[in-house]
Motif scaffolding. Structure first.
Motif, mmCIF file in Angstrom:
data_model
loop_
_atom_site.group_PDB
_atom_site.id
_atom_site.type_symbol
_atom_site.label_atom_id
_atom_site.label_comp_id
_atom_site.label_asym_id
_atom_site.label_seq_id
_atom_site.Cartn_x
_atom_site.Cartn_y
_atom_site.Cartn_z
ATOM 1 N N THR A 146 37.983 53.038 22.390
ATOM 2 C CA THR A 146 37.171 53.123 23.476
ATOM 3 C C THR A 146 37.283 54.432 24.034
ATOM 4 O O THR A 146 38.372 55.072 24.516
ATOM 5 C CB THR A 146 38.029 52.416 24.842
ATOM 6 O OG1 THR A 146 37.049 51.069 24.098
ATOM 7 C CG2 THR A 146 36.548 52.131 26.124
ATOM 8 N N ILE A 156 33.318 53.381 22.032
ATOM 9 C CA ILE A 156 32.672 52.890 23.230
ATOM 10 C C ILE A 156 32.800 53.721 24.008
ATOM 11 O O ILE A 156 34.330 53.944 24.603
ATOM 12 C CB ILE A 156 32.318 51.241 23.650
ATOM 13 C CG1 ILE A 156 32.808 50.876 22.760
ATOM 14 C CG2 ILE A 156 32.685 50.992 24.589
ATOM 15 C CD1 ILE A 156 33.876 48.643 22.859
ATOM 16 N N GLU A 201 33.215 54.384 27.886
ATOM 17 C CA GLU A 201 32.908 54.246 29.179
ATOM 18 C C GLU A 201 33.475 55.383 30.406
ATOM 19 O O GLU A 201 34.685 56.274 30.138
ATOM 20 C CB GLU A 201 34.365 53.584 29.478
ATOM 21 C CG GLU A 201 34.479 52.241 28.663
ATOM 22 C CD GLU A 201 35.339 51.428 29.050
ATOM 23 O OE1 GLU A 201 36.291 51.138 29.592
ATOM 24 O OE2 GLU A 201 35.249 50.156 28.325
ATOM 25 N N THR A 257 37.271 38.709 28.741
ATOM 26 C CA THR A 257 36.285 39.669 29.131
ATOM 27 C C THR A 257 35.609 40.695 28.009
ATOM 28 O O THR A 257 35.410 39.983 26.700
ATOM 29 C CB THR A 257 36.361 41.324 29.091
ATOM 30 O OG1 THR A 257 37.593 41.510 30.202
ATOM 31 C CG2 THR A 257 35.971 42.888 29.257
ATOM 32 N N LYS A 265 32.469 42.054 26.265
ATOM 33 C CA LYS A 265 31.233 43.613 26.106
ATOM 34 C C LYS A 265 30.488 43.436 24.988
ATOM 35 O O LYS A 265 30.656 42.712 23.813
ATOM 36 C CB LYS A 265 31.817 45.065 25.271
ATOM 37 C CG LYS A 265 33.689 45.077 26.745
ATOM 38 C CD LYS A 265 34.681 46.602 25.934
ATOM 39 C CE LYS A 265 35.232 46.527 27.073
ATOM 40 N NZ LYS A 265 35.512 48.413 26.717
ATOM 41 N N GLU A 319 30.894 42.762 30.300
ATOM 42 C CA GLU A 319 30.754 44.929 30.597
ATOM 43 C C GLU A 319 29.946 45.102 29.580
ATOM 44 O O GLU A 319 29.879 44.846 28.692
ATOM 45 C CB GLU A 319 32.423 45.210 30.221
ATOM 46 C CG GLU A 319 32.972 44.732 31.041
ATOM 47 C CD GLU A 319 34.774 45.680 31.198
ATOM 48 O OE1 GLU A 319 34.686 46.310 29.874
ATOM 49 O OE2 GLU A 319 35.233 45.331 31.686
ATOM 50 N N GLU A 320 28.842 45.258 30.265
ATOM 51 C CA GLU A 320 27.220 45.931 29.672
ATOM 52 C C GLU A 320 27.722 47.566 29.297
ATOM 53 O O GLU A 320 27.687 48.162 30.305
ATOM 54 C CB GLU A 320 26.297 45.632 30.301
ATOM 55 C CG GLU A 320 26.441 44.177 30.898
ATOM 56 C CD GLU A 320 24.955 43.235 31.812
ATOM 57 O OE1 GLU A 320 24.882 43.789 33.121
ATOM 58 O OE2 GLU A 320 24.075 43.653 31.119
ATOM 59 N N MET A 321 26.988 47.617 27.509
ATOM 60 C CA MET A 321 26.895 49.095 27.467
ATOM 61 C C MET A 321 25.776 49.484 27.396
ATOM 62 O O MET A 321 24.869 48.564 26.825
ATOM 63 C CB MET A 321 27.983 48.986 25.745
ATOM 64 C CG MET A 321 28.852 47.815 26.322
ATOM 65 S SD MET A 321 30.389 48.368 24.343
ATOM 66 C CE MET A 321 28.988 47.210 23.428
ATOM 67 N N TYR A 371 27.918 53.806 23.151
ATOM 68 C CA TYR A 371 27.984 52.856 21.972
ATOM 69 C C TYR A 371 27.839 52.905 20.363
ATOM 70 O O TYR A 371 26.560 53.155 20.618
ATOM 71 C CB TYR A 371 27.706 50.965 22.511
ATOM 72 C CG TYR A 371 28.152 50.314 21.071
ATOM 73 C CD1 TYR A 371 26.973 49.433 21.087
ATOM 74 C CD2 TYR A 371 29.131 50.169 21.162
ATOM 75 C CE1 TYR A 371 27.763 48.629 19.696
ATOM 76 C CE2 TYR A 371 29.612 48.882 20.158
ATOM 77 C CZ TYR A 371 28.796 48.226 19.550
ATOM 78 O OH TYR A 371 28.952 47.397 18.888
#
Lengths: 61, 61, 61, 61, 61, 61
Positions: free
Chosen positions: E5, E42, E44, F5, F7, F44-46, F51
């Protein structure tokens, strides 16, 4: 993907963790349409010394 | 909720962690209006072998 | 380091966020001895559609 | 900042971790223009008991 | 797995993000022996309103 | 606590998210013994731009 992280207090048995990974994966597959092979589940165990609610650590309650 | 995660090098005393949870909770309640019972604080300790800045692990500095 | 992440529902004002970063930093410095310049605070806002407790999203309650 | 977290199964050697922090930092600096001193790399090791894919923990496969 | 991440301020170009995923993956494969197909990256992105260092948000500096 | 969580790529429907929170909560309660009121689920949307797997962003595949 999806990646699922479960943060919980340490102390669950090996059998509970096995079942947790299995059942959470099923829930994710059933509701999101993701393929089972792609779902990852990560268990993160917290110690009572390192986790608190309402200003107090669980170890201090 | 709110959920606060504090990532820091391992080595703080038990008393420092107790105070950290207490004071961080106070700061969150005071500034966001969240109710104290709902604030969770999670301390995640990093080892010097697993944490690096500027390309070097703390254990290699 | 320390790195502090605060996950909370979206909707706080700019002023609340300013104060949150300031006061949480003070709390971490005061209790862990970390130097102020090293403390990072990351606010992660959650939408009511993407956050649930007791099996229900906040948006469905 | 940037903050890089690498989650992987436990078991890598000290030398592998040293190289991982170094090379990942280089990759981030080269591609984002961030200054090397600001890049932090955190290694989070997962145990086979706490990590599963396709509904099964690695320890159960 | 490994899962990487990268948390960084928003604002990088599409090309920078493409290169970041590519080069970070290479760095992880080269140093940990993980197979390329298994490495996930990922990104962020943080807004200046939601990220602060030394008690001040980047947007307030 | 436990805090879960999830993702995943953005794009699921509101109904899928509702069901995801419900079913994941059930799975956690059933397997860990945690009380339903204490289980939190964060989605949590990517985005496909942020990604990547095997060195390539989903948006570049």
């Amino acid at each position: 993907m999806p990646y699922v992280t479960v943060k919980m207090l340490e102390g669950r048995t090996d059998e509970q963790k096995r079942a947790l990974v299995e059942k959470v994966t099923e829930a994710v597959v059933e509701t999101t349409g993701a393929s089972k092979e792609k779902v990852a589940v990560i268990i993160e165990e917290m110690s009572k010394n390192n986790y608190g609610v309402a200003g107090k650590r669980i170890s201090d309650q």
